[in-house]
Scaffold this motif. Structure first.
Motif, PDB file in Angstrom:
ATOM      1  N   ARG A 197       0.836  -1.201   0.000  1.00  0.00           N
ATOM      2  CA  ARG A 197       0.000   0.000   0.000  1.00  0.00           C
ATOM      3  C   ARG A 197       0.877   1.259   0.000  1.00  0.00           C
ATOM      4  N   GLN A 198       1.973   1.212   0.740  1.00  0.00           N
ATOM      5  CA  GLN A 198       2.894   2.342   0.759  1.00  0.00           C
ATOM      6  C   GLN A 198       3.534   2.554  -0.611  1.00  0.00           C
ATOM      7  N   ARG A 199       3.834   1.449  -1.279  1.00  0.00           N
ATOM      8  CA  ARG A 199       4.437   1.559  -2.614  1.00  0.00           C
ATOM      9  C   ARG A 199       3.475   2.249  -3.578  1.00  0.00           C
ATOM     10  N   VAL A 200       2.189   1.910  -3.499  1.00  0.00           N
ATOM     11  CA  VAL A 200       1.193   2.553  -4.364  1.00  0.00           C
ATOM     12  C   VAL A 200       1.159   4.049  -4.075  1.00  0.00           C
ATOM     13  N   THR A 201       1.187   4.423  -2.784  1.00  0.00           N
ATOM     14  CA  THR A 201       1.205   5.847  -2.404  1.00  0.00           C
ATOM     15  C   THR A 201       2.429   6.534  -2.991  1.00  0.00           C
ATOM     16  N   ARG A 202       3.585   5.875  -2.899  1.00  0.00           N
ATOM     17  CA  ARG A 202       4.818   6.447  -3.434  1.00  0.00           C
ATOM     18  C   ARG A 202       4.707   6.634  -4.952  1.00  0.00           C
ATOM     19  N   TYR A 203       4.158   5.636  -5.639  1.00  0.00           N
ATOM     20  CA  TYR A 203       4.016   5.722  -7.096  1.00  0.00           C
ATOM     21  C   TYR A 203       3.103   6.878  -7.494  1.00  0.00           C
ATOM     22  N   ARG A 204       2.002   7.033  -6.772  1.00  0.00           N
ATOM     23  CA  ARG A 204       1.074   8.131  -7.080  1.00  0.00           C
ATOM     24  C   ARG A 204       1.746   9.481  -6.851  1.00  0.00           C
ATOM     25  N   PHE A 205       2.531   9.571  -5.804  1.00  0.00           N
ATOM     26  CA  PHE A 205       3.243  10.807  -5.490  1.00  0.00           C
ATOM     27  C   PHE A 205       4.256  11.122  -6.581  1.00  0.00           C
ATOM     28  N   SER A 250      -1.616   1.811 -14.463  1.00  0.00           N
ATOM     29  CA  SER A 250      -1.636   0.343 -14.577  1.00  0.00           C
ATOM     30  C   SER A 250      -0.701  -0.280 -13.546  1.00  0.00           C
ATOM     31  N   ILE A 251       0.494   0.311 -13.395  1.00  0.00           N
ATOM     32  CA  ILE A 251       1.465  -0.178 -12.417  1.00  0.00           C
ATOM     33  C   ILE A 251       0.916  -0.021 -11.000  1.00  0.00           C
ATOM     34  N   GLN A 252       0.276   1.114 -10.733  1.00  0.00           N
ATOM     35  CA  GLN A 252      -0.317   1.336  -9.413  1.00  0.00           C
ATOM     36  C   GLN A 252      -1.379   0.283  -9.114  1.00  0.00           C
ATOM     37  N   GLN A 253      -2.240   0.034 -10.097  1.00  0.00           N
ATOM     38  CA  GLN A 253      -3.292  -0.972  -9.912  1.00  0.00           C
ATOM     39  C   GLN A 253      -2.686  -2.360  -9.692  1.00  0.00           C
ATOM     40  N   GLU A 254      -1.647  -2.682 -10.482  1.00  0.00           N
ATOM     41  CA  GLU A 254      -1.007  -3.994 -10.355  1.00  0.00           C
ATOM     42  C   GLU A 254      -0.397  -4.173  -8.973  1.00  0.00           C
ATOM     43  N   SER A 255       0.225  -3.125  -8.471  1.00  0.00           N
ATOM     44  CA  SER A 255       0.830  -3.202  -7.141  1.00  0.00           C
ATOM     45  C   SER A 255      -0.236  -3.402  -6.069  1.00  0.00           C
ATOM     46  N   SER A 256      -1.360  -2.748  -6.222  1.00  0.00           N
ATOM     47  CA  SER A 256      -2.426  -2.864  -5.223  1.00  0.00           C
ATOM     48  C   SER A 256      -3.060  -4.253  -5.227  1.00  0.00           C
ATOM     49  N   PHE A 257      -2.870  -5.022  -6.316  1.00  0.00           N
ATOM     50  CA  PHE A 257      -3.466  -6.355  -6.429  1.00  0.00           C
ATOM     51  C   PHE A 257      -2.493  -7.476  -6.059  1.00  0.00           C
ATOM     52  N   ILE A 258      -1.269  -7.148  -5.659  1.00  0.00           N
ATOM     53  CA  ILE A 258      -0.261  -8.188  -5.455  1.00  0.00           C
ATOM     54  C   ILE A 258      -0.710  -9.235  -4.442  1.00  0.00           C
ATOM     55  N   THR A 316      14.727 -10.458   3.189  1.00  0.00           N
ATOM     56  CA  THR A 316      14.077  -9.582   2.218  1.00  0.00           C
ATOM     57  C   THR A 316      14.090  -8.179   2.758  1.00  0.00           C
ATOM     58  N   ASP A 317      14.357  -7.209   1.878  1.00  0.00           N
ATOM     59  CA  ASP A 317      14.385  -5.823   2.330  1.00  0.00           C
ATOM     60  C   ASP A 317      12.997  -5.225   2.227  1.00  0.00           C
ATOM     61  N   ASN A 318      12.865  -3.916   2.523  1.00  0.00           N
ATOM     62  CA  ASN A 318      11.531  -3.316   2.608  1.00  0.00           C
ATOM     63  C   ASN A 318      10.921  -3.033   1.252  1.00  0.00           C
ATOM     64  N   ARG A 319      11.567  -3.474   0.173  1.00  0.00           N
ATOM     65  CA  ARG A 319      10.948  -3.376  -1.145  1.00  0.00           C
ATOM     66  C   ARG A 319      10.492  -4.744  -1.630  1.00  0.00           C
ATOM     67  N   GLY A 320      10.676  -5.766  -0.807  1.00  0.00           N
ATOM     68  CA  GLY A 320      10.312  -7.104  -1.217  1.00  0.00           C
ATOM     69  C   GLY A 320      11.372  -7.746  -2.082  1.00  0.00           C
TER      70      GLY A 320
END
Length: 389
Positions: A197-205, A250-258, A316-320
């Motif tokens: 969820r944080q990654r999606v926020t970062r991508y949108r920003f 599309s990338i944001q949506q894909e990340s939110s569906f992981i 695993t680091d905080n980016r997976g």
């Protein structure tokens, strides 16, 4: 408590990235002006694949040396197996990213690269990106482009989710599975779900900076070129596609569906027990792969046998992404062919499983193994296909 600390760390990193990059906004000129990179993409798109309509948008399917592979004329078709490459999460140009490996393989195999929505020359869509939707669109695009299976699916990283789902639901279309340091499906913890969820926020920003024609906050295009063998014109095109696709909807949506996509895959038996499978991993990722494969809840009938233990302790680091407890990192040797932080200096089969499966450690720490150990992959794949036939 750990989740709260993770959130504090996330917002602190965002602030620090903003401060660090404000200076870059004023002193670094963007590599390509919007008009220039759009013109370059428009100029090259017709030369690199078939843009076919899927769900009302255009999706790109590329075939290398197309004159050697004519599916619409069976008399001209060769009898080689067909490799379908599926990129990992967020790859700006799958066609260029896989190019070093598929050029090497093209004499023995037909080569097809799928660019799903939000990748490469394909359209960007703001719609749900469930694994079921992605596979349906992949199959429809291949059919409309005139290509026929069965396929040998070759996913990289999280592209494995599509390939596994494909093999689960359409086994007659999948001849074999060849994984390039794939991300194995494993249930998401709450902390991992929060990170996504944080990654999606970062991508949108970050996407706001692209709309304002400013440099992105965290990474620049050059840092996302994971194929060091591209020539100057290919690098220029890759950067143009990066600016087109980075942080898109599309990338944001894909990340939110992981996490949801992982759950969907784990509802069905994984195909590795019966499907001929060749999996490549790095020296850093081998421990995690073995741990997951030995999980009887996910792989109850896999018959996973360890032949050789060559692993180091990994986390695993905080980016997976995979990292190691030693001082080496995946970025330290980005521009070298192979790192030397481990004793593994040749391809080593460390485990067997299922009907005809094996796990091979490559002599590299780089996640984009196809750009650093391509000769080893070529050799192993040739032997694998001989046994398959």
């Amino acid at each position: 408590m750990a989740l709260i600390l993770e959130q504090i760390k996330f917002f602190f990193e965002m602030i620090m990235n903003l401060i660090t990059n404000l200076g870059e906004i004023f002193r670094e000129k963007r590599y390509l002006h919007e008009y220039q990179y759009k013109q370059l993409i428009k100029q090259e798109s017709g030369k690199m694949g078939h843009l076919v309509e899927v769900d009302g948008n255009l999706m790109n399917v590329f075939i290398y040396n197309e004159d050697q592979y004519k599916t619409d004329n069976p008399e001209n078709s060769n009898s080689n197996s067909t490799l379908v490459f599926i990129s990992g999460f967020g790859t700006a140009s799958p066609i260029l990213d896989f190019s070093t490996l598929y050029r090497l393989l093209s004499k023995q195999f037909n080569i097809v690269v799928i660019e799903k929505f939000g990748y490469g020359f394909s359209d960007i869509v703001d719609s749900e990106r469930s694994v079921a939707t992605q596979v349906r669109q992949d199959r429809e695009a291949l059919t409309k482009a005139g290509f026929q299976g069965p396929w040998i699916l070759v996913p990289h990283s999280r592209g494995a989710y599509e390939a596994i789902y494909w093999a689960q639901h359409y086994p007659e279309e999948v001849e074999a599975f060849v994984g390039l340091d794939i991300t194995m499906p494993y249930p998401c913890t709450e902390m991992e779900a929060q990170r996504h969820r944080q990654r999606v926020t970062r991508y949108r920003f970050n996407s706001l900076f692209f709309k304002l024609h400013l440099p992105p906050l965290i990474d620049y295009a050059q840092q996302f070129i994971f194929n060091p063998h591209m020539n100057e014109s290919e690098q220029k095109l890759y950067k143009a596609l990066y600016y087109k696709n980075a942080y898109n909807s599309s990338i944001q949506q894909e990340s939110s569906f992981i996490c949801e996509n992982i759950s969907t895959i784990l509802q069905y038996p994984t195909p590795f027990s019966t499907l001929p499978t060749l999996l490549f991993c790095t020296r850093l990722s081998q421990s995690l792969n073995k741990k997951i494969f030995q999980d009887k809840q996910i792989f109850p009938n896999l018959n996973f046998k360890i032949l050789e233990d060559t692993s180091k302790t990994t986390t695993t680091d905080n980016r997976g992404l995979l990292s190691t407890n030693t001082s080496s990192s995946t970025s330290a040797s980005k521009n070298s062919t192979d790192s030397t932080s481990s004793s593994i200096d040749t391809p080593t089969t460390i485990a067997t499983f299922g009907k005809m499966g094996k796990l091979v450690v490559l002599p590299t720490d780089q996640h984009y193994v196809h750009n650093y150990s391509f000769n080893a992959i070529h050799q192993e794949l040739e032997e694998f296909i001989k046994k398959l036939n």
